[in-house]
Design a protein around this motif. Structure first.
Motif, PDB file in Angstrom:
ATOM      1  N   GLY A   1       0.803  -1.244  -0.075  1.00  0.00           N
ATOM      2  CA  GLY A   1       0.131  -0.014  -0.130  1.00  0.00           C
ATOM      3  C   GLY A   1       0.824   1.224   0.028  1.00  0.00           C
ATOM      4  N   GLY A   2       2.119   1.128  -0.092  1.00  0.00           N
ATOM      5  CA  GLY A   2       3.007   2.410   0.127  1.00  0.00           C
ATOM      6  C   GLY A   2       3.537   2.745   1.487  1.00  0.00           C
ATOM      7  N   ALA A   3       2.773   2.190   2.481  1.00  0.00           N
ATOM      8  CA  ALA A   3       3.404   2.654   3.695  1.00  0.00           C
ATOM      9  C   ALA A   3       4.785   2.426   4.088  1.00  0.00           C
ATOM     10  CB  ALA A   3       2.289   1.830   4.664  1.00  0.00           C
ATOM     11  N   ARG A   4       5.420   3.252   4.743  1.00  0.00           N
ATOM     12  CA  ARG A   4       6.808   2.867   5.134  1.00  0.00           C
ATOM     13  C   ARG A   4       7.110   2.782   6.518  1.00  0.00           C
ATOM     14  NH1 ARG A   4       9.870   7.248   1.573  1.00  0.00           N
ATOM     15  NH2 ARG A   4      11.052   7.692   3.423  1.00  0.00           N
ATOM     16  N   TRP A   5       8.045   2.112   6.951  1.00  0.00           N
ATOM     17  CA  TRP A   5       8.657   2.056   8.283  1.00  0.00           C
ATOM     18  C   TRP A   5      10.369   1.689   8.215  1.00  0.00           C
ATOM     19  CZ3 TRP A   5       5.311   3.091  12.241  1.00  0.00           C
ATOM     20  CH2 TRP A   5       5.876   2.827  13.551  1.00  0.00           C
ATOM     21  N   ARG A   6      10.897   2.540   9.332  1.00  0.00           N
ATOM     22  CA  ARG A   6      12.172   2.392   9.369  1.00  0.00           C
ATOM     23  C   ARG A   6      12.624   2.155  10.963  1.00  0.00           C
ATOM     24  NH1 ARG A   6      15.974   5.706  11.577  1.00  0.00           N
ATOM     25  NH2 ARG A   6      14.408   7.493  11.462  1.00  0.00           N
ATOM     26  N   SER A   7      13.471   1.005  11.205  1.00  0.00           N
ATOM     27  CA  SER A   7      13.941   0.625  12.343  1.00  0.00           C
ATOM     28  C   SER A   7      15.316   0.863  12.209  1.00  0.00           C
ATOM     29  CB  SER A   7      13.451  -0.804  12.867  1.00  0.00           C
ATOM     30  OG  SER A   7      14.011  -0.948  14.022  1.00  0.00           O
ATOM     31  N   GLY A   8      15.865   1.558  13.535  1.00  0.00           N
ATOM     32  CA  GLY A   8      17.390   1.992  13.438  1.00  0.00           C
ATOM     33  C   GLY A   8      17.747   2.951  12.617  1.00  0.00           C
ATOM     34  N   GLY A   9      19.107   3.206  12.206  1.00  0.00           N
ATOM     35  CA  GLY A   9      19.406   4.390  11.757  1.00  0.00           C
ATOM     36  C   GLY A   9      19.588   5.580  12.513  1.00  0.00           C
ATOM     37  N   TRP A  10      19.593   5.285  13.946  1.00  0.00           N
ATOM     38  CA  TRP A  10      19.833   6.326  14.816  1.00  0.00           C
ATOM     39  C   TRP A  10      21.227   6.991  15.067  1.00  0.00           C
ATOM     40  CZ3 TRP A  10      15.257   8.905  15.596  1.00  0.00           C
ATOM     41  CH2 TRP A  10      14.088   7.931  15.507  1.00  0.00           C
ATOM     42  N   GLY A  11      22.371   6.416  14.452  1.00  0.00           N
ATOM     43  CA  GLY A  11      23.557   6.823  14.691  1.00  0.00           C
ATOM     44  C   GLY A  11      24.085   6.265  15.571  1.00  0.00           C
ATOM     45  N   ALA A  12      25.547   6.347  15.673  1.00  0.00           N
ATOM     46  CA  ALA A  12      26.681   5.800  16.707  1.00  0.00           C
ATOM     47  C   ALA A  12      26.365   6.070  18.065  1.00  0.00           C
ATOM     48  CB  ALA A  12      27.933   5.895  16.229  1.00  0.00           C
ATOM     49  N   LEU A  13      25.752   6.942  18.443  1.00  0.00           N
ATOM     50  CA  LEU A  13      25.591   7.387  19.903  1.00  0.00           C
ATOM     51  C   LEU A  13      24.526   6.776  20.609  1.00  0.00           C
ATOM     52  CD1 LEU A  13      26.538   9.099  22.143  1.00  0.00           C
ATOM     53  CD2 LEU A  13      24.797  10.891  21.456  1.00  0.00           C
ATOM     54  N   VAL A  14      23.450   6.434  19.899  1.00  0.00           N
ATOM     55  CA  VAL A  14      22.434   5.705  20.474  1.00  0.00           C
ATOM     56  C   VAL A  14      21.743   4.509  19.876  1.00  0.00           C
ATOM     57  CG1 VAL A  14      21.633   7.797  22.019  1.00  0.00           C
ATOM     58  CG2 VAL A  14      20.579   7.427  19.506  1.00  0.00           C
ATOM     59  N   GLY A  15      22.380   4.271  18.388  1.00  0.00           N
ATOM     60  CA  GLY A  15      21.802   3.219  17.772  1.00  0.00           C
ATOM     61  C   GLY A  15      23.066   2.595  16.872  1.00  0.00           C
ATOM     62  N   ASP A  16      22.615   1.932  15.743  1.00  0.00           N
ATOM     63  CA  ASP A  16      23.598   1.405  14.850  1.00  0.00           C
ATOM     64  C   ASP A  16      24.104   0.220  15.484  1.00  0.00           C
ATOM     65  OD1 ASP A  16      23.817   3.310  12.853  1.00  0.00           O
ATOM     66  OD2 ASP A  16      25.728   4.154  13.515  1.00  0.00           O
ATOM     67  N   GLU A  17      23.198  -0.335  16.087  1.00  0.00           N
ATOM     68  CA  GLU A  17      23.339  -1.758  16.671  1.00  0.00           C
ATOM     69  C   GLU A  17      23.544  -3.023  15.385  1.00  0.00           C
ATOM     70  OE1 GLU A  17      20.456   0.263  19.615  1.00  0.00           O
ATOM     71  OE2 GLU A  17      20.836   0.013  17.299  1.00  0.00           O
ATOM     72  N   GLY A  18      24.346  -3.635  15.388  1.00  0.00           N
ATOM     73  CA  GLY A  18      24.821  -4.813  14.613  1.00  0.00           C
ATOM     74  C   GLY A  18      25.464  -4.028  13.484  1.00  0.00           C
ATOM     75  N   SER A  19      25.696  -3.145  13.413  1.00  0.00           N
ATOM     76  CA  SER A  19      26.941  -2.428  12.492  1.00  0.00           C
ATOM     77  C   SER A  19      28.494  -2.736  12.635  1.00  0.00           C
ATOM     78  CB  SER A  19      26.693  -0.917  12.310  1.00  0.00           C
ATOM     79  OG  SER A  19      27.303  -0.277  13.479  1.00  0.00           O
ATOM     80  N   SER A  20      28.984  -2.524  11.589  1.00  0.00           N
ATOM     81  CA  SER A  20      30.432  -2.657  11.816  1.00  0.00           C
ATOM     82  C   SER A  20      31.131  -1.882  12.886  1.00  0.00           C
ATOM     83  CB  SER A  20      31.252  -2.535  10.404  1.00  0.00           C
ATOM     84  OG  SER A  20      30.964  -3.351   9.407  1.00  0.00           O
ATOM     85  N   TYR A  21      30.626  -0.679  12.872  1.00  0.00           N
ATOM     86  CA  TYR A  21      31.088   0.229  14.205  1.00  0.00           C
ATOM     87  C   TYR A  21      30.552  -0.379  15.423  1.00  0.00           C
ATOM     88  CZ  TYR A  21      31.645   4.148  17.154  1.00  0.00           C
ATOM     89  OH  TYR A  21      31.763   5.175  18.267  1.00  0.00           O
ATOM     90  N   SER A  22      29.493  -1.010  15.686  1.00  0.00           N
ATOM     91  CA  SER A  22      28.849  -1.443  16.927  1.00  0.00           C
ATOM     92  C   SER A  22      29.903  -2.879  17.171  1.00  0.00           C
ATOM     93  CB  SER A  22      27.600  -1.854  16.849  1.00  0.00           C
ATOM     94  OG  SER A  22      27.224  -2.446  17.856  1.00  0.00           O
ATOM     95  N   ILE A  23      29.949  -3.464  16.256  1.00  0.00           N
ATOM     96  CA  ILE A  23      30.924  -4.687  16.335  1.00  0.00           C
ATOM     97  C   ILE A  23      32.283  -4.440  16.947  1.00  0.00           C
ATOM     98  CG2 ILE A  23      31.864  -6.762  14.870  1.00  0.00           C
ATOM     99  CD1 ILE A  23      29.436  -7.080  13.558  1.00  0.00           C
ATOM    100  N   ALA A  24      32.823  -3.467  16.308  1.00  0.00           N
ATOM    101  CA  ALA A  24      34.181  -2.960  16.567  1.00  0.00           C
ATOM    102  C   ALA A  24      34.489  -2.620  18.097  1.00  0.00           C
ATOM    103  CB  ALA A  24      34.935  -2.302  15.571  1.00  0.00           C
TER     104      ALA A  24
END
Length: 333
Positions: free
Chosen positions: A137-160
């Motif tokens: 239906g064209g509805a959108r949702w985003r989860s994550g993408g909040w940046g390194a300070l409070v988010g980015d879980e599971g990213s290369s940065y977070s892993i390091a």
């Protein structure tokens, strides 16, 4: 000739691609990082223009070319204010009139490329991380993408970062010994663990530099280090949580296609297999698929769609060049 420009600006690099109105790729290029959170609007604009100029040089069209449509996918762009700030930072004598330029977060172009415009979900794991979906239906949702300070879980940065935390716990005697200690200290050119504070805080490490340490964690896990394996298990679960959140907040009919993109997934099975298992436990109705187009080609597709061009032949032409540096006469700078 109709010309469109697609750009994928992320925390590690900025990629630009130029295509004609039939979806034939004419040229593409790579420039420096273009994350809004790191470089601000001016940094994004500089990276976009550098990548665009390089792509124009490759095509031989000329630096004064004007595009009929432009789509920029920019990491860190999550609001209307962000989009306006990036648009305002672009040179007034830029590549297209303002009304022809569309800007959204990099998840949008990753989804458009990964599923070639179909509804579904994309999960990005590179320097940062996020999941993004669009339903029928064209509805959108985003989860994550909040940046390194409070988010980015599971990213290369977070892993390091988690690996470095495991190292200092091991040094303190608060945690188990781990091969990560020698690997991380060696990569940072630190002889004595006590010098780690100086290296991290006084000399400083940028976000991309920290993220670049993630392959050491993957390697240690492959070699049997339990601490490294636990860091990767946690990262995979965090990414699966994001996808699950997107699925629960949208309406899909039947199985949901999920494409995974980003440098972390390029590491292969150590990440991919963990993520698949975590996702199957949480969301058994999802269907993992290989990305059909690179995110930068997804940006070209969105630019073409803004002109009303969206037939199957166009997508097929874009798909035919996804793995080639010099398709149909196109080249990469």
């Amino acid at each position: 000739m109709t010309l469109v420009l697609g750009v994928d600006a992320g925390g590690t690099s900025t990629r630009a691609a130029i295509a004609d109105g039939e979806g034939r790729l004419l040229g593409r290029s790579v420039a420096t990082a273009g994350n809004l959170d790191d470089g601000g609007p001016s940094g994004v604009a500089a990276a976009v223009m550098a990548a665009t100029r390089s792509a124009l040089e490759v095509t031989g069209i000329g630096a004064d070319a004007t595009f009929d449509a432009v789509f920029l996918g920019v990491a860190g762009v999550v609001s209307a204010a962000d989009r306006r700030a990036v648009l305002d930072a672009l040179p007034t004598a830029g590549v297209a009139p303002r009304e022809r330029i569309r800007i959204d977060h990099d998840c949008r172009v990753a989804l458009a490329g990964g599923l070639a415009g179909r509804p579904g979900i994309v999960v990005i794991a590179g320097t940062g991380s996020a999941a993004f979906g669009v339903d029928g239906g064209g509805a959108r949702w985003r989860s994550g993408g909040w940046g390194a300070l409070v988010g980015d879980e599971g990213s290369s940065y977070s892993i390091a970062v988690e690996a470095l935390r495991a190292v200092v716990r091991a040094v303190d005697g608060r945690g188990p010994s781990t091969a990560l200690q020698a690997a991380m200290l060696g990569a940072l050119q630190v002889q004595d663990p006590d010098d780690l504070l100086h290296r991290l805080h006084l000399e400083g490490l940028g976000r991309a530099e920290v993220a670049a340490l993630a392959p050491l964690v993957v390697l240690a896990a492959e070699q049997g280090d339990l601490v490294a394996a636990m860091v990767l298990d946690t990262a995979a679960e965090q990414l699966a949580q994001m996808v699950d959140a997107v699925q629960r907040n949208l309406r899909f009919d039947g199985p949901v296609e999920v494409a995974s993109v980003g440098g972390l997934f390029a590491a292969g099975e150590p990440i991919a297999s963990r993520f698949r298992k975590a996702l199957e436990r949480r969301s058994p109705s999802v269907c993992m698929v290989e990305p059909e187009l690179d995110p930068v080609l997804g940006a070209c597709l969105l630019a073409l769609q803004s002109l009303g061009a969206a037939d199957g032949a166009l997508v097929s032409r874009l798909r035919s060049v996804r793995d080639s540096a010099s398709p149909s006469g196109a080249a990469e700078a």
